[in-house]
Design an enzyme around this catalytic site. Structure first.
Site, PDB file in Angstrom:
ATOM      1  N   LYS A   1      29.565  53.607  -3.729  1.00 16.21           N
ATOM      2  CA  LYS A   1      30.287  54.254  -4.819  1.00 16.21           C
ATOM      3  C   LYS A   1      29.866  53.654  -6.160  1.00 16.21           C
ATOM      4  CE  LYS A   1      34.478  55.260  -2.129  1.00 16.21           C
ATOM      5  NZ  LYS A   1      34.449  56.718  -2.228  1.00 16.21           N
TER       6      LYS A   1
ATOM      7  N   ARG B   1      35.557  61.958   7.662  1.00 17.09           N
ATOM      8  CA  ARG B   1      35.439  63.053   8.628  1.00 17.09           C
ATOM      9  C   ARG B   1      34.823  62.579   9.941  1.00 17.09           C
ATOM     10  NH1 ARG B   1      32.062  66.419   4.432  1.00 17.09           N
ATOM     11  NH2 ARG B   1      33.450  65.154   3.156  1.00 17.09           N
TER      12      ARG B   1
END
Length: 504
Positions: A279, A353
């Protein structure tokens, strides 16, 4: 910690440091709401004039303090606190308005030892709303503060609801629901607020074990060895870069009269650096909150067990820490998920996910009637819906609508979202069954479409993307605190309650 009780005393005779009344916004100025009649009488008809002189309007969230000496010497409490409710609609104040009033009052009472809430408490639903709002509004997270910190007021110690039918069975049941729900939401907030050096997959699993012992549900923990043996490639792939190995935790609550069943699944990334797809600066500081979905599931199962709802519930906490290292999953790697399907990982920051897919496949093996997963899954959903509303994706329109309705009733803003067929094609892989990302546009929907691939036939499924409302960095208002909000706990409990009474 704030305690709450039902009082049979009058608002005028309650011995407390403060008495809280509701104030509605009227056409001609502020109007004392139901519940505050005794206080208004004690002021000898001058309360409205005093409030107007102090600038009160009755606007939602407004707080006005009045010394009892200003005209109500007969009150036992030395202070009156008027909390704005807004304009009163036909039929009375909605539950959310009462929840917010309770929360605003509790926050305004910080530093007070004892106070009474003389707010509109006409029925059991109103009692539940005010009680829940007050207990959520009084929440603070003090685990990492020095006890001697100056300038900080402790939460109000004791609150009493004044004017409720304290001996009524429905009122007592509503009051208990509010207490149980608030405790579960606040425990979830604690988990979300805990720094990642203290909350990792192993310690999170240990907390779940303790809650199972305390509240009467079974807890099974799969460590990295069991995950490897079972072929949980998604959870292992996300967690393999961290010194803290992953866990999959199964929570099991059963009721002897249950005829319905549901699986609740939570994303539990205890810290999300993004992995190799690191990030950018400024995006890491709040990533302790990436386990909020798993926190909500644990909180919901604990509340459901304590309330004794007649539905069989399994909870699944998919726990991992997503870190970059020499052992991390790389963009371009292919993971073999639980159940055998392969996923080409093109972005290691689309990790939620992956852990959810393993948990969904495993949960479906037990053939629940319905599945709900909860996750701080995508920034794209925040772009679409903002910081206070979560998105609902589903494979069943009726179930999606039912979850949305439950969320709205408990005061958790949500919005039904579609699953466009064309988004599935953007995740086609040349070497694996599916890629873990699709086109950037519609990313929140693509994540839902990806998860839908792992839901077994015949099971109604809904996905709650709580990335926006799970962590509050904005202003404190109503019963919403800074930091972890505990969002989705109340929705999940309400969905299970609706299943129990046949509404869903």
């Amino acid at each position: 910690m704030t305690t709450l009780s039902l009082s049979t005393s009058s608002a005028a005779t309650l011995r407390a440091d403060a008495i809280v009344i509701g104030l509605a916004k009227g056409d001609g100025g502020p109007v004392v709401a139901a519940g505050g009649e005794a206080v208004e009488k004690a002021f000898g008809g001058t309360l409205g004039a005093v409030l107007t002189a102090l600038g009160a309007t009755g606007a939602e969230g407004e707080i006005t303090r009045i010394p009892a000496a200003a005209g109500a010497g007969s009150l036992k409490a030395p202070l009156v606190l008027a909390v704005g409710l807004g304009a009163e609609p036909e039929g009375g104040f909605a539950a959310e308005a009462l929840r917010k009033a309770g929360g605003n009052a509790a926050r305004a009472l910080a530093g007070t030892k004892k106070a009474g809430l003389a707010l509109p408490l006409a029925d059991a639903a109103a009692v539940e709303a005010v009680a829940l709002g007050a207990l959520l509004g009084a929440y603070t997270f003090e685990a990492y503060r020095e006890k001697s910190t100056e300038g900080r007021k402790a939460p109000v110690k004791d609150l009493a609801l004044v004017g409720a039918k304290a001996r009524d069975k429905a009122v007592k049941a509503a009051f208990e629901r509010a207490q149980v729900t608030a405790e579960s939401v606040n425990k979830t907030r604690d988990l979300v607020n805990t720094p990642p050096n203290d909350l990792n997959p192993k310690s999170f699993a240990a907390i779940a074990v303790d809650q199972g012992k305390n509240f009467g549900f079974k807890v099974e923990v799969m460590d990295e060895k069991a995950l490897t043996k079972g072929g949980y490639g998604g959870i292992l792939g996300v967690g393999q870069g961290s010194a803290n190995p992953p866990r999959l935790v199964r929570l099991g609550y059963t009721h002897p009269k249950a005829k319905r069943s549901i699986a609740l699944i939570g994303k539990g990334i205890t810290y999300d650096s993004g992995g190799i797809s690191l990030k950018p600066a400024g995006a890491n500081e709040t990533m302790k909150m990436d386990m909020a979905g798993a926190g909500a599931v644990l909180g919901a199962v604990a509340a459901i067990a304590r309330l004794g709802l007649p539905v069989n519930v399994t909870g699944w906490l998919a726990l991992a820490e997503n870190m970059p290292s020499g052992t991390s999953t790389r963009p371009g790697d292919v993971l073999r998920m639980y159940g055998g399907r392969t996923v080409e990982v093109l972005n290691t920051d689309a990790e939620g996910r992956l852990v959810l897919a393993d948990a969904i496949t495993r949960a479906a093996e037990e053939k629940p009637e319905k599945i709900i997963d909860v996750a701080t899954l995508t920034g794209a959903m925040m772009v679409a819906l903002g910081h206070k509303t979560y998105g609902i994706v589903a494979n069943d329109d009726d179930f999606r609508s039912a979850v949305h309705d439950a969320a709205e009733r408990v005061g958790e803003p949500s919005w039904p979202m579609p699953t466009p067929a064309e988004l599935r094609r953007t995740m086609d892989s040349t070497i694996a069954d599916i890629k873990n990302i699709g086109d950037r546009m519609g990313g929140g929907l693509s994540a839902g479409v990806f998860l839908r691939e792992f839901v077994a036939e015949g099971i109604s499924w809904a996905h709650l993307d709580i990335a926006g409302p799970a962590y509050n960095e904005g202003e404190v208002s109503g019963y919403t605190a800074k930091g972890g909000t505990g969002v989705a706990v109340r929705t999940l409990v309400q969905v299970v309650a609706d299943m129990a009474d046949g509404t869903i």
